[in-house]
Motif scaffolding. Structure first.
Motif, PDB file in Angstrom:
ATOM      1  N   GLU A 142      34.345  78.234   0.074  1.00 33.14           N
ATOM      2  CA  GLU A 142      34.938  77.108   0.802  1.00 33.14           C
ATOM      3  C   GLU A 142      34.257  76.915   2.156  1.00 33.14           C
ATOM      4  O   GLU A 142      33.947  75.787   2.559  1.00 33.14           O
ATOM      5  CB  GLU A 142      36.447  77.315   0.944  1.00 33.14           C
ATOM      6  CG  GLU A 142      37.148  77.232  -0.397  1.00 33.14           C
ATOM      7  CD  GLU A 142      38.600  77.674  -0.388  1.00 33.14           C
ATOM      8  OE1 GLU A 142      39.172  77.838   0.714  1.00 33.14           O
ATOM      9  OE2 GLU A 142      39.155  77.865  -1.488  1.00 33.14           O
ATOM     10  N   ARG A 143      33.981  78.003   2.879  1.00 35.03           N
ATOM     11  CA  ARG A 143      33.305  77.915   4.174  1.00 35.03           C
ATOM     12  C   ARG A 143      31.876  77.413   4.009  1.00 35.03           C
ATOM     13  O   ARG A 143      31.435  76.502   4.719  1.00 35.03           O
ATOM     14  CB  ARG A 143      33.297  79.285   4.866  1.00 35.03           C
ATOM     15  CG  ARG A 143      32.538  79.277   6.206  1.00 35.03           C
ATOM     16  CD  ARG A 143      32.380  80.672   6.791  1.00 35.03           C
ATOM     17  NE  ARG A 143      31.843  81.662   5.872  1.00 35.03           N
ATOM     18  CZ  ARG A 143      30.557  81.769   5.540  1.00 35.03           C
ATOM     19  NH1 ARG A 143      29.652  80.935   6.031  1.00 35.03           N
ATOM     20  NH2 ARG A 143      30.158  82.712   4.700  1.00 35.03           N
ATOM     21  N   GLU A 144      31.130  77.985   3.084  1.00 32.23           N
ATOM     22  CA  GLU A 144      29.720  77.615   2.907  1.00 32.23           C
ATOM     23  C   GLU A 144      29.565  76.154   2.473  1.00 32.23           C
ATOM     24  O   GLU A 144      28.687  75.453   2.967  1.00 32.23           O
ATOM     25  CB  GLU A 144      29.033  78.537   1.895  1.00 32.23           C
ATOM     26  CG  GLU A 144      28.656  79.882   2.451  1.00 32.23           C
ATOM     27  CD  GLU A 144      27.496  79.827   3.438  1.00 32.23           C
ATOM     28  OE1 GLU A 144      26.774  78.813   3.511  1.00 32.23           O
ATOM     29  OE2 GLU A 144      27.304  80.822   4.161  1.00 32.23           O
TER      30      GLU A 144
ATOM     31  N   LYS B 128      28.108  85.559   1.591  1.00 29.58           N
ATOM     32  CA  LYS B 128      29.484  85.995   1.819  1.00 29.58           C
ATOM     33  C   LYS B 128      29.481  86.889   3.056  1.00 29.58           C
ATOM     34  O   LYS B 128      28.616  87.742   3.215  1.00 29.58           O
ATOM     35  CB  LYS B 128      29.983  86.788   0.614  1.00 29.58           C
ATOM     36  CG  LYS B 128      31.367  87.355   0.766  1.00 29.58           C
ATOM     37  CD  LYS B 128      31.688  88.273  -0.405  1.00 29.58           C
ATOM     38  CE  LYS B 128      32.957  89.042  -0.195  1.00 29.58           C
ATOM     39  NZ  LYS B 128      32.925  89.968   0.951  1.00 29.58           N
ATOM     40  N   GLU B 129      30.439  86.661   3.931  1.00 31.27           N
ATOM     41  CA  GLU B 129      30.597  87.526   5.088  1.00 31.27           C
ATOM     42  C   GLU B 129      31.515  88.693   4.722  1.00 31.27           C
ATOM     43  O   GLU B 129      32.332  88.593   3.808  1.00 31.27           O
ATOM     44  CB  GLU B 129      31.150  86.724   6.266  1.00 31.27           C
ATOM     45  CG  GLU B 129      30.147  85.661   6.720  1.00 31.27           C
ATOM     46  CD  GLU B 129      30.615  84.825   7.898  1.00 31.27           C
ATOM     47  OE1 GLU B 129      31.723  85.064   8.420  1.00 31.27           O
ATOM     48  OE2 GLU B 129      29.860  83.918   8.284  1.00 31.27           O
ATOM     49  N   ASP B 130      31.380  89.806   5.451  1.00 34.02           N
ATOM     50  CA  ASP B 130      32.091  91.048   5.109  1.00 34.02           C
ATOM     51  C   ASP B 130      33.600  90.888   5.011  1.00 34.02           C
ATOM     52  O   ASP B 130      34.233  91.505   4.156  1.00 34.02           O
ATOM     53  CB  ASP B 130      31.772  92.147   6.126  1.00 34.02           C
ATOM     54  CG  ASP B 130      30.344  92.644   6.013  1.00 34.02           C
ATOM     55  OD1 ASP B 130      29.726  92.477   4.940  1.00 34.02           O
ATOM     56  OD2 ASP B 130      29.838  93.198   7.004  1.00 34.02           O
ATOM     57  N   ASP B 131      34.194  90.067   5.868  1.00 33.73           N
ATOM     58  CA  ASP B 131      35.648  89.953   5.909  1.00 33.73           C
ATOM     59  C   ASP B 131      36.202  88.852   5.004  1.00 33.73           C
ATOM     60  O   ASP B 131      37.389  88.563   5.055  1.00 33.73           O
ATOM     61  CB  ASP B 131      36.108  89.723   7.348  1.00 33.73           C
ATOM     62  CG  ASP B 131      35.554  88.436   7.946  1.00 33.73           C
ATOM     63  OD1 ASP B 131      34.542  87.910   7.426  1.00 33.73           O
ATOM     64  OD2 ASP B 131      36.127  87.955   8.933  1.00 33.73           O
ATOM     65  N   GLU B 132      35.373  88.262   4.160  1.00 35.06           N
ATOM     66  CA  GLU B 132      35.795  87.132   3.336  1.00 35.06           C
ATOM     67  C   GLU B 132      35.962  87.534   1.871  1.00 35.06           C
ATOM     68  O   GLU B 132      35.261  88.413   1.376  1.00 35.06           O
ATOM     69  CB  GLU B 132      34.739  86.025   3.353  1.00 35.06           C
ATOM     70  CG  GLU B 132      34.576  85.299   4.645  1.00 35.06           C
ATOM     71  CD  GLU B 132      33.497  84.236   4.557  1.00 35.06           C
ATOM     72  OE1 GLU B 132      33.772  83.116   5.009  1.00 35.06           O
ATOM     73  OE2 GLU B 132      32.386  84.523   4.061  1.00 35.06           O
ATOM     74  N   THR B 133      36.849  86.812   1.186  1.00 36.85           N
ATOM     75  CA  THR B 133      36.871  86.863  -0.268  1.00 36.85           C
ATOM     76  C   THR B 133      35.753  85.948  -0.770  1.00 36.85           C
ATOM     77  O   THR B 133      35.216  85.127  -0.001  1.00 36.85           O
ATOM     78  CB  THR B 133      38.210  86.366  -0.834  1.00 36.85           C
ATOM     79  OG1 THR B 133      38.337  84.968  -0.545  1.00 36.85           O
ATOM     80  CG2 THR B 133      39.389  87.146  -0.262  1.00 36.85           C
TER      81      THR B 133
ATOM     82  N   VAL C 152      23.174  92.076  -1.356  1.00 44.58           N
ATOM     83  CA  VAL C 152      23.431  90.758  -0.780  1.00 44.58           C
ATOM     84  C   VAL C 152      24.367  90.033  -1.749  1.00 44.58           C
ATOM     85  O   VAL C 152      24.145  90.053  -2.964  1.00 44.58           O
ATOM     86  CB  VAL C 152      22.118  89.958  -0.614  1.00 44.58           C
ATOM     87  CG1 VAL C 152      22.399  88.547  -0.143  1.00 44.58           C
ATOM     88  CG2 VAL C 152      21.171  90.668   0.333  1.00 44.58           C
ATOM     89  N   ILE C 153      25.408  89.410  -1.209  1.00 44.88           N
ATOM     90  CA  ILE C 153      26.341  88.641  -2.043  1.00 44.88           C
ATOM     91  C   ILE C 153      26.331  87.199  -1.560  1.00 44.88           C
ATOM     92  O   ILE C 153      26.486  86.928  -0.366  1.00 44.88           O
ATOM     93  CB  ILE C 153      27.767  89.220  -1.981  1.00 44.88           C
ATOM     94  CG1 ILE C 153      27.755  90.660  -2.496  1.00 44.88           C
ATOM     95  CG2 ILE C 153      28.731  88.350  -2.790  1.00 44.88           C
ATOM     96  CD1 ILE C 153      29.086  91.366  -2.368  1.00 44.88           C
ATOM     97  N   ARG C 154      26.145  86.289  -2.514  1.00 42.38           N
ATOM     98  CA  ARG C 154      26.127  84.853  -2.216  1.00 42.38           C
ATOM     99  C   ARG C 154      27.096  84.135  -3.151  1.00 42.38           C
ATOM    100  O   ARG C 154      27.437  84.631  -4.213  1.00 42.38           O
ATOM    101  CB  ARG C 154      24.730  84.278  -2.423  1.00 42.38           C
ATOM    102  CG  ARG C 154      23.700  84.727  -1.444  1.00 42.38           C
ATOM    103  CD  ARG C 154      22.421  83.891  -1.640  1.00 42.38           C
ATOM    104  NE  ARG C 154      21.425  84.238  -0.671  1.00 42.38           N
ATOM    105  CZ  ARG C 154      20.480  85.147  -0.854  1.00 42.38           C
ATOM    106  NH1 ARG C 154      20.403  85.796  -1.992  1.00 42.38           N
ATOM    107  NH2 ARG C 154      19.597  85.395   0.079  1.00 42.38           N
TER     108      ARG C 154
END
Length: 171
Positions: free
Chosen positions: A61-63, A50-55, A20-22
């Protein structure tokens, strides 16, 4: 970037079921106050998965936008904590949990008209509040002691606060 590994269960990489990546943000204003989230019965720094397609930076920035309504520009993480857990959220799963921490200096305040909470955040009354950086360590220790802060999350938050103070002198 400082990296910490917590492996209280002495797991090996081959033992792990998944990762899991946060990302989490220390959102600090010019008065030296830091924004804290309270959700699902515990305190935490704002952020999320983190979603799979995101850096990592895009994820932060999204979260932060979803949880606070604040637009941020990422400068990259200053710290990461990786935890190997043999019973992730009491699911009997062995997990590698990586959290990347960022400093966000802004006087922009939460804009609740711009937030987008997920189902769990809505069900558990997600809320935000500011606390002085100078009072945060005492608050975290007291919250761990009274059970209002998960001990593992609290330990991680204290490690992050210590590194922040080492790098930035507390403010």
């Amino acid at each position: 970037m400082k990296r910490i590994l917590i492996n209280d269960d002495n797991l090996k990489i081959d033992d792990l079921d998944f990762e899991v990546i946060r990302v989490k943000g220390l959102i600090i204003n010019s008065d030296g106050d830091i924004l804290i989230a309270h959700n699902n019965g515990t305190y935490q720094f704002p952020g999320g998965h983190k979603e799979d397609d995101e850096t990592l930076d895009d994820s932060l920035e999204r979260e932060i936008k979803e949880e606070t309504g604040i637009d941020v520009q990422s400068q990259g993480p200053f710290m990461s904590i990786t935890t190997y857990d043999s019973n992730y959220f009491n699911q009997n799963k062995k997990v590698c949990n990586k959290i990347y921490y960022y400093v966000i200096n802004t006087n922009e305040t939460p804009n609740f008209e711009e937030t987008h909470y997920d189902e769990l955040e809505c069900q558990t009354e997600f809320n935000l509040f500011y606390i002085s950086l100078n009072e945060l360590q005492e608050f975290l220790n007291k919250s761990i002691d009274d059970g209002s802060l998960d001990i593992n999350i609290g330990r991680e938050m204290l490690l992050v606060l210590e590194e922040y103070n080492n790098l930035y002198g507390g403010k």
